[in-house]
Design a protein around this motif. Structure first.
Motif, PDB file in Angstrom:
ATOM      1  N   GLY A   1       0.747  -1.340   0.056  1.00  0.00           N
ATOM      2  CA  GLY A   1       0.028   0.141   0.053  1.00  0.00           C
ATOM      3  C   GLY A   1       0.784   1.194   0.067  1.00  0.00           C
ATOM      4  N   LEU A   2       1.832   1.308   0.649  1.00  0.00           N
ATOM      5  CA  LEU A   2       2.860   2.392   0.936  1.00  0.00           C
ATOM      6  C   LEU A   2       3.449   2.689  -0.612  1.00  0.00           C
ATOM      7  CD1 LEU A   2       4.166   2.212   4.380  1.00  0.00           C
ATOM      8  CD2 LEU A   2       2.598   3.683   3.575  1.00  0.00           C
ATOM      9  N   VAL A   3       3.795   1.566  -1.175  1.00  0.00           N
ATOM     10  CA  VAL A   3       4.435   1.700  -2.479  1.00  0.00           C
ATOM     11  C   VAL A   3       3.587   2.147  -3.597  1.00  0.00           C
ATOM     12  CG1 VAL A   3       5.658   0.482  -4.521  1.00  0.00           C
ATOM     13  CG2 VAL A   3       6.288  -0.019  -1.875  1.00  0.00           C
ATOM     14  N   GLY A   4       2.337   1.620  -3.523  1.00  0.00           N
ATOM     15  CA  GLY A   4       1.279   2.106  -4.187  1.00  0.00           C
ATOM     16  C   GLY A   4       0.803   3.696  -4.044  1.00  0.00           C
ATOM     17  N   ALA A   5       1.039   4.192  -2.857  1.00  0.00           N
ATOM     18  CA  ALA A   5       1.045   5.515  -2.543  1.00  0.00           C
ATOM     19  C   ALA A   5       2.015   6.408  -3.234  1.00  0.00           C
ATOM     20  CB  ALA A   5       0.805   5.706  -0.860  1.00  0.00           C
ATOM     21  N   ALA A   6       3.073   5.796  -3.159  1.00  0.00           N
ATOM     22  CA  ALA A   6       4.388   6.672  -3.768  1.00  0.00           C
ATOM     23  C   ALA A   6       3.989   6.602  -5.351  1.00  0.00           C
ATOM     24  CB  ALA A   6       5.701   6.033  -3.598  1.00  0.00           C
ATOM     25  N   LEU A   7       3.521   5.672  -6.079  1.00  0.00           N
ATOM     26  CA  LEU A   7       3.113   5.501  -7.399  1.00  0.00           C
ATOM     27  C   LEU A   7       2.123   6.780  -7.758  1.00  0.00           C
ATOM     28  CD1 LEU A   7       3.175   1.766  -8.056  1.00  0.00           C
ATOM     29  CD2 LEU A   7       5.003   3.581  -8.767  1.00  0.00           C
ATOM     30  N   CYS A   8       1.203   6.781  -6.798  1.00  0.00           N
ATOM     31  CA  CYS A   8       0.086   7.566  -6.953  1.00  0.00           C
ATOM     32  C   CYS A   8       0.567   9.103  -6.728  1.00  0.00           C
ATOM     33  CB  CYS A   8      -1.040   7.411  -6.025  1.00  0.00           C
ATOM     34  SG  CYS A   8      -1.905   5.797  -6.219  1.00  0.00           S
ATOM     35  N   LEU A   9       1.578   9.224  -6.153  1.00  0.00           N
ATOM     36  CA  LEU A   9       1.961  10.714  -6.032  1.00  0.00           C
ATOM     37  C   LEU A   9       2.943  11.035  -7.077  1.00  0.00           C
ATOM     38  CD1 LEU A   9       3.519  10.756  -2.464  1.00  0.00           C
ATOM     39  CD2 LEU A   9       1.423  12.096  -3.230  1.00  0.00           C
ATOM     40  N   PHE A  10       3.315   9.959  -7.921  1.00  0.00           N
ATOM     41  CA  PHE A  10       3.807  10.634  -9.239  1.00  0.00           C
ATOM     42  C   PHE A  10       2.880  11.178 -10.223  1.00  0.00           C
ATOM     43  CE2 PHE A  10       3.921   8.972 -13.589  1.00  0.00           C
ATOM     44  CZ  PHE A  10       5.023   9.833 -14.247  1.00  0.00           C
ATOM     45  N   TYR A  11       1.699  10.755 -10.146  1.00  0.00           N
ATOM     46  CA  TYR A  11       0.604  11.467 -11.125  1.00  0.00           C
ATOM     47  C   TYR A  11       0.337  12.689 -10.601  1.00  0.00           C
ATOM     48  CZ  TYR A  11       0.503   6.579 -12.768  1.00  0.00           C
ATOM     49  OH  TYR A  11       0.741   5.667 -13.786  1.00  0.00           O
ATOM     50  N   LEU A  12       0.167  12.850  -9.121  1.00  0.00           N
ATOM     51  CA  LEU A  12       0.005  14.249  -8.786  1.00  0.00           C
ATOM     52  C   LEU A  12       1.157  15.097  -8.872  1.00  0.00           C
ATOM     53  CD1 LEU A  12      -1.959  15.785  -6.957  1.00  0.00           C
ATOM     54  CD2 LEU A  12      -1.018  15.057  -4.914  1.00  0.00           C
ATOM     55  N   ALA A  13       2.238  14.629  -8.739  1.00  0.00           N
ATOM     56  CA  ALA A  13       3.514  15.688  -8.931  1.00  0.00           C
ATOM     57  C   ALA A  13       3.521  15.759 -10.486  1.00  0.00           C
ATOM     58  CB  ALA A  13       4.564  14.878  -8.337  1.00  0.00           C
ATOM     59  N   LEU A  14       3.242  15.044 -11.337  1.00  0.00           N
ATOM     60  CA  LEU A  14       3.389  15.449 -12.739  1.00  0.00           C
ATOM     61  C   LEU A  14       2.325  16.371 -13.130  1.00  0.00           C
ATOM     62  CD1 LEU A  14       4.445  14.685 -15.589  1.00  0.00           C
ATOM     63  CD2 LEU A  14       2.464  12.793 -15.662  1.00  0.00           C
ATOM     64  N   LEU A  15       1.070  16.286 -12.451  1.00  0.00           N
ATOM     65  CA  LEU A  15      -0.062  17.253 -12.820  1.00  0.00           C
ATOM     66  C   LEU A  15       0.545  18.651 -12.080  1.00  0.00           C
ATOM     67  CD1 LEU A  15      -2.815  18.180 -13.700  1.00  0.00           C
ATOM     68  CD2 LEU A  15      -3.511  17.366 -11.486  1.00  0.00           C
TER      69      LEU A  15
END
Length: 221
Positions: free
Chosen positions: A103-117
């Motif tokens: 779950g924590l690794v997945g949260a870091a992956l989700c932050l990639f898309y937010l940071a990209l935006l």
């Protein structure tokens, strides 16, 4: 007397199903990022209401929004590949990771898309993608060094993230061959998984984990 707990059946299979469910659950924050992108696009269009359509489309921020939209469509693929790598470590080197780790690794992956935006509004699309990928990958690699117990294994995860983000960037830049490139990537990933797990006896792995679980329950009782 305290009744003995029944041993879990097919723990490896259950772990695989948990990972699949987690990948699907993490689509909720990605959906939120997509909704946020739509709101930002609407605000941007209001800000440039007097400009021609050609000038609006030529602005870097518009290309950045388009990149975010296209990258979100590959979110399931990226998470499946990264989670698959951690699952292979569990199977091949006898590690035990908790669902919280995934779950924590997945949260870091989700932050990639937010940071990209966020970065796409202040930087060129290419640089925004590189910065977002670097920030997310550093979080995952540093965390992997702890949960995978060696720097070498974390280095493997780092190499995987470089390949995944590199291939995704190429696919996002391609217009006519994006589907072909994405399909070829899936074939390559599936072939690598088949090769690495060709000697794994999944039935034996299930039975070993079930016996360990049963023994642990007996000791606790």
């Amino acid at each position: 007397p305290t009744p003995l707990r029944s041993p879990r059946r097919h723990p490896v299979t259950i772990k695989g199903l948990v990972i699949v469910a987690l990948v699907l659950l993490l689509q909720i924050p990605l959906f939120w990022v997509g909704s946020l992108r739509v709101d930002r696009v609407r605000i941007h269009r209001q800000a440039v209401a007097g400009m021609t359509e050609e000038r609006v489309q030529a602005m870097p921020v518009v290309e950045g929004y388009r990149m975010v939209d296209r990258s979100l469509k590959y979110g399931v693929l990226v998470m499946a590949l990264v989670f698959g790598a951690f699952f292979l470590f569990e199977t091949l080197v006898d590690l035990r990771l908790h669902a919280v780790h995934y779950g924590l690794v997945g949260a870091a992956l989700c932050l990639f898309y937010l940071a990209l935006l966020a970065l796409a509004e202040v930087m060129a699309p290419g640089w925004a993608y590189a910065a977002a990928a670097l920030a997310s990958s550093l979080l995952i690699v540093c965390y992997s060094a702890a949960i995978l117990r060696t720097v070498l294994r974390a280095g493997v995860i780092a190499g995987l993230l470089v390949v995944v983000h590199g291939v995704l960037f190429v696919v996002l830049r391609m217009e006519h061959y994006a589907l072909l490139a994405g399909t070829a990537t899936l074939f390559a990933a599936l072939g690598a998984i088949m090769y690495l797990t060709r000697n794994v006896d999944w039935s034996l792995q299930d039975s070993i984990d079930a016996r360990v679980s049963s023994s642990s329950g007996t000791v606790k009782s």
